[in-house]
Design an enzyme around this catalytic site. Structure first.
Site, mmCIF file in Angstrom:
data_model
loop_
_atom_site.group_PDB
_atom_site.id
_atom_site.type_symbol
_atom_site.label_atom_id
_atom_site.label_comp_id
_atom_site.label_asym_id
_atom_site.label_seq_id
_atom_site.Cartn_x
_atom_site.Cartn_y
_atom_site.Cartn_z
ATOM 1 N N ASN A 36 10.329 -1.758 -0.436
ATOM 2 C CA ASN A 36 11.448 -0.932 0.056
ATOM 3 C C ASN A 36 12.047 -1.418 1.377
ATOM 4 O O ASN A 36 13.227 -1.205 1.631
ATOM 5 C CB ASN A 36 11.055 0.554 0.122
ATOM 6 C CG ASN A 36 9.889 0.825 1.029
ATOM 7 O OD1 ASN A 36 9.188 -0.086 1.450
ATOM 8 N ND2 ASN A 36 9.665 2.089 1.341
ATOM 9 N N ARG A 95 6.198 -5.551 10.783
ATOM 10 C CA ARG A 95 5.373 -4.488 11.380
ATOM 11 C C ARG A 95 3.880 -4.826 11.277
ATOM 12 O O ARG A 95 3.066 -4.286 12.011
ATOM 13 C CB ARG A 95 5.695 -3.183 10.666
ATOM 14 C CG ARG A 95 4.987 -1.995 11.162
ATOM 15 C CD ARG A 95 5.835 -0.764 10.973
ATOM 16 N NE ARG A 95 5.478 -0.039 9.771
ATOM 17 C CZ ARG A 95 6.121 1.066 9.378
ATOM 18 N NH1 ARG A 95 7.153 1.517 10.038
ATOM 19 N NH2 ARG A 95 5.743 1.690 8.310
ATOM 20 N N LYS A 131 1.010 -10.893 1.422
ATOM 21 C CA LYS A 131 1.290 -10.785 -0.022
ATOM 22 C C LYS A 131 2.460 -9.804 -0.166
ATOM 23 O O LYS A 131 2.268 -8.594 -0.154
ATOM 24 C CB LYS A 131 0.038 -10.257 -0.746
ATOM 25 C CG LYS A 131 -0.025 -10.559 -2.218
ATOM 26 C CD LYS A 131 1.041 -9.926 -3.060
ATOM 27 C CE LYS A 131 0.861 -8.439 -3.254
ATOM 28 N NZ LYS A 131 2.068 -7.813 -3.906
ATOM 29 N N ALA A 146 5.719 -7.781 -1.928
ATOM 30 C CA ALA A 146 5.897 -7.150 -3.235
ATOM 31 C C ALA A 146 6.513 -8.141 -4.223
ATOM 32 O O ALA A 146 7.389 -8.932 -3.857
ATOM 33 C CB ALA A 146 6.802 -5.936 -3.096
ATOM 34 N N GLY A 177 1.973 1.113 0.620
ATOM 35 C CA GLY A 177 2.294 1.285 -0.796
ATOM 36 C C GLY A 177 1.796 2.621 -1.299
ATOM 37 O O GLY A 177 1.638 3.574 -0.522
ATOM 38 N N GLU A 188 -0.948 2.661 4.843
ATOM 39 C CA GLU A 188 0.260 3.478 5.021
ATOM 40 C C GLU A 188 0.729 3.827 3.612
ATOM 41 O O GLU A 188 1.288 2.994 2.910
ATOM 42 C CB GLU A 188 1.282 2.655 5.810
ATOM 43 C CG GLU A 188 2.252 3.523 6.557
ATOM 44 C CD GLU A 188 3.541 3.649 5.802
ATOM 45 O OE1 GLU A 188 3.636 4.634 5.038
ATOM 46 O OE2 GLU A 188 4.414 2.792 5.952
ATOM 47 N N ARG A 242 18.549 7.774 3.576
ATOM 48 C CA ARG A 242 18.178 6.508 4.219
ATOM 49 C C ARG A 242 17.418 5.669 3.196
ATOM 50 O O ARG A 242 16.529 6.169 2.520
ATOM 51 C CB ARG A 242 17.305 6.790 5.453
ATOM 52 C CG ARG A 242 16.737 5.556 6.098
ATOM 53 C CD ARG A 242 16.007 5.914 7.396
ATOM 54 N NE ARG A 242 15.395 4.749 7.985
ATOM 55 C CZ ARG A 242 14.080 4.497 7.940
ATOM 56 N NH1 ARG A 242 13.257 5.345 7.360
ATOM 57 N NH2 ARG A 242 13.597 3.402 8.497
ATOM 58 N N CYS A 249 8.789 6.250 2.271
ATOM 59 C CA CYS A 249 7.706 7.236 2.230
ATOM 60 C C CYS A 249 7.916 8.356 3.245
ATOM 61 O O CYS A 249 7.240 9.366 3.187
ATOM 62 C CB CYS A 249 6.351 6.558 2.403
ATOM 63 S SG CYS A 249 6.303 5.515 3.813
ATOM 64 N N GLU A 300 6.194 12.617 -5.000
ATOM 65 C CA GLU A 300 7.253 11.887 -4.306
ATOM 66 C C GLU A 300 8.279 11.381 -5.318
ATOM 67 O O GLU A 300 7.922 10.620 -6.228
ATOM 68 C CB GLU A 300 6.567 10.707 -3.608
ATOM 69 C CG GLU A 300 7.228 10.207 -2.391
ATOM 70 C CD GLU A 300 6.401 9.101 -1.727
ATOM 71 O OE1 GLU A 300 5.478 8.532 -2.352
ATOM 72 O OE2 GLU A 300 6.707 8.807 -0.565
HETATM 73 C C1 SIN Z 1 8.118 3.193 4.546
HETATM 74 O O1 SIN Z 1 8.855 3.787 3.796
HETATM 75 O O2 SIN Z 1 7.020 2.762 4.145
HETATM 76 C C2 SIN Z 1 8.457 2.887 5.991
HETATM 77 C C3 SIN Z 1 9.654 3.568 6.459
HETATM 78 C C4 SIN Z 1 10.003 3.314 7.901
HETATM 79 O O3 SIN Z 1 9.446 2.468 8.596
HETATM 80 O O4 SIN Z 1 10.865 4.022 8.366
#
Ligand code: SIN
Length: 491
Positions: A164, A172, A187, A189, A241, A263, A291, A297, A394
């Site tokens: 995404n 990050r 690795k 996606a 993920g 995360e 967004r 997530c 989700e």
């Molecule tokens: C994510 O959707 O995993 C990260 C979203 C973000 O950094 O704002």
């Protein structure tokens, strides 16, 4: 809908993406299998690249392990300066990066440009943090020894990123790891590996030594991670993920007692209280929902509105959502791009049908878009009952279900009625009420009177089934550091 073809400029950018695995000191064999990357806006192939095997993963781990000691011994200032060079290289190639992100992931070019700034900013932030992590030196309580602590890199780290945010999720993880002195195997996606390969090229050109960053693209993520996690040269896994995959990785990690950062999924509530500035709440709800096309997530998955302002909120919100132009992300008129694939569209359609079947009303959208590409329109569902699947799972798309609540207690109870705990959003003008609600919400992050929480300087992460650890901020680098404590005799 405008279905733009890949332009000459886009072809030039795609040509600049390496099509081989990026493994320090190792030349891939010629008989490599390949995987093809598709544009979700057209469903047409855009590039074919190497499809790495578990054995390639082990070779990458070998390269990372070989480079680890030397990299760990570089000075923090050298690592800082190198990361700053990488940051500048990414900024220099912003337009190429953004186009690549749109081509392989689908988001609008303007959102892709925002992602490039966001992603590059993690590199800048950790170029600065590289020289700041500290230990301590203190007298023990009984006065008999000195307690001295220092931080050491955890060692070779496997970084598994989602589709995404193809750039920002990679930087990050890579930036704090490198700043801490760790070598990595990225690795990316399977659906969006091109941005990572392009980034790897920039890292190499900026002077990151061979073996410090390795990129293995693969269609066999479980096989690759399993092989690597059995090998004791690997010391850490950082994964972004789904919760299902995250739990499997955590179970596998126990064998080698790996450090883990997870995360995972979310189910963010966005709560609008009766004293909220409604225009601002609508603006925040549109941002929190749309967004990244809702494919985040931290996207608001459930919109909880006090019953006394619900009609007014839904009216304003629906008007904004109805005005969102759906199309190919390369088209400047587009405000909402395609979803990543057909399964994502099916999920939106399924959740909408389920909610309507249980009594919800589609105020905007709610119908699949025929034709090529994976499009689903901005959708608002009103009067969604708590039994609807979308209130618990989700949706990862542009579907906004509105639930009407009567009391603060009910809002908090509905908000917390989920195994997930990543982000929440609240809208109210009353700061006492805000603080009381923040204290009760079970989530790692809360946005107050705004629809975003993401910031490179802030600790991003969740509680409950949303994961372990934090990314970003000064917390992010700690995930790649072990504490060593030395007891000095004072006698
Ligand atoms: C994510 O959707 O995993 C990260 C979203 C973000 O950094 O704002």
């Amino acid at each position: 809908m405008n279905s733009l073809q890949t332009t000459t400029q886009a072809e030039r950018i795609l040509d600049a993406v390496p099509d081989e695995l990026f493994i320090g000191g190792w030349t891939p064999s010629q008989d490599h299998r390949t995987l093809t990357v598709y544009n979700p806006a057209t469903d047409l192939p855009i590039k074919t690249i190497a499809d790495g095997s578990p054995d390639d993963g082990l070779k990458a781990l070998g390269a990372a392990a070989q480079a680890a000691q030397h990299w760990a011994r570089t000075s923090p200032l050298d690592r800082s300066n190198l990361l700053r060079k990488v940051y500048e290289a990414v900024i220099d190639k912003s337009e190429e990066m953004a186009t690549l992100i749109t081509l392989e992931m689908g988001k609008t070019l303007s959102e892709a440009r925002t992602e490039v700034v966001y992603g590059a900013d993690y590199i800048r932030w950790y170029s600065e943090e590289a020289v700041r992590f500290e230990g301590r030196n203190r007298l023990s309580p009984d006065g008999l020894s000195r307690i001295v602590t220092s931080k050491e890199p955890v060692g070779p780290s496997l970084l598994i990123t989602p589709w995404n945010f193809p750039l920002a999720m990679a930087t990050r993880k890579i930036a704090p790891a490198l700043a801490a002195g760790c070598t990595v195997i990225l690795k990316p996606a399977e659906l969006t590996p091109l941005t990572s390969l392009f980034l790897a090229r920039l890292l190499g050109e900026a002077g990151v030594p061979e073996g410090v960053v390795n990129v293995v693209t693969t269609s066999n993520a479980p096989g690759l991670s399993e092989a690597m996690m059995k090998d004791n040269r690997l010391r850490k896994v950082s994964f972004t993920g789904s919760t299902v995959v995250g739990k499997r990785l955590v179970a596998q990690a126990s064998d080698q007692m790996l450090r883990m950062s997870m995360e995972l999924g979310g189910n963010a509530p966005l709560i609008v209280f009766e004293d909220a500035d409604l225009d601002n709440a609508v603006k925040g709800a549109v941002t929190a929902k749309l967004r990244n096309g809702g494919q985040s997530c931290v996207a608001s998955n459930r919109i909880l509105v006090h019953e006394s302002v619900a009609d007014a909120f839904v009216d304003k919100f629906a008007r904004q959502m109805a005005g969102v132009t759906l199309g190919n992300g390369l088209d400047p008129a587009t405000a909402l791009g395609p979803l990543i694939d057909g399964r994502a569209v099916d999920k939106c359609a399924l959740f909408v049908e389920d909610a309507i079947g249980k009594g919800a009303r589609a105020v905007v959208g709610g119908k699949r878009v025929p034709g090529a590409g994976h499009f689903y329109p901005a959708t608002v569902l009103d009067h969604v009952p708590l039994e609807a699947r979308i209130m618990h799972e989700e949706v990862f798309g542009p579907v906004a279900p509105v639930y009407r609540f009567a009391t603060d207690e009910e809002a908090v109870s509905v908000a917390n009625d989920t195994p997930f705990g990543l982000a929440s959003f609240i809208f109210s003008r009353d700061l006492n009420r805000v603080q009381g609600i923040v204290d009760q919400l079970q989530s790692g992050m809360v946005g107050v009177n705004r629809g975003t929480v993401s910031n490179v300087a802030a600790p991003f992460g969740g509680i409950k089934h949303s994961g372990l650890g934090r990314e970003g901020g000064s917390e992010g680098i700690e995930e790649y550091l072990n504490v060593k404590y030395v007891a000095y005799d004072r006698a």
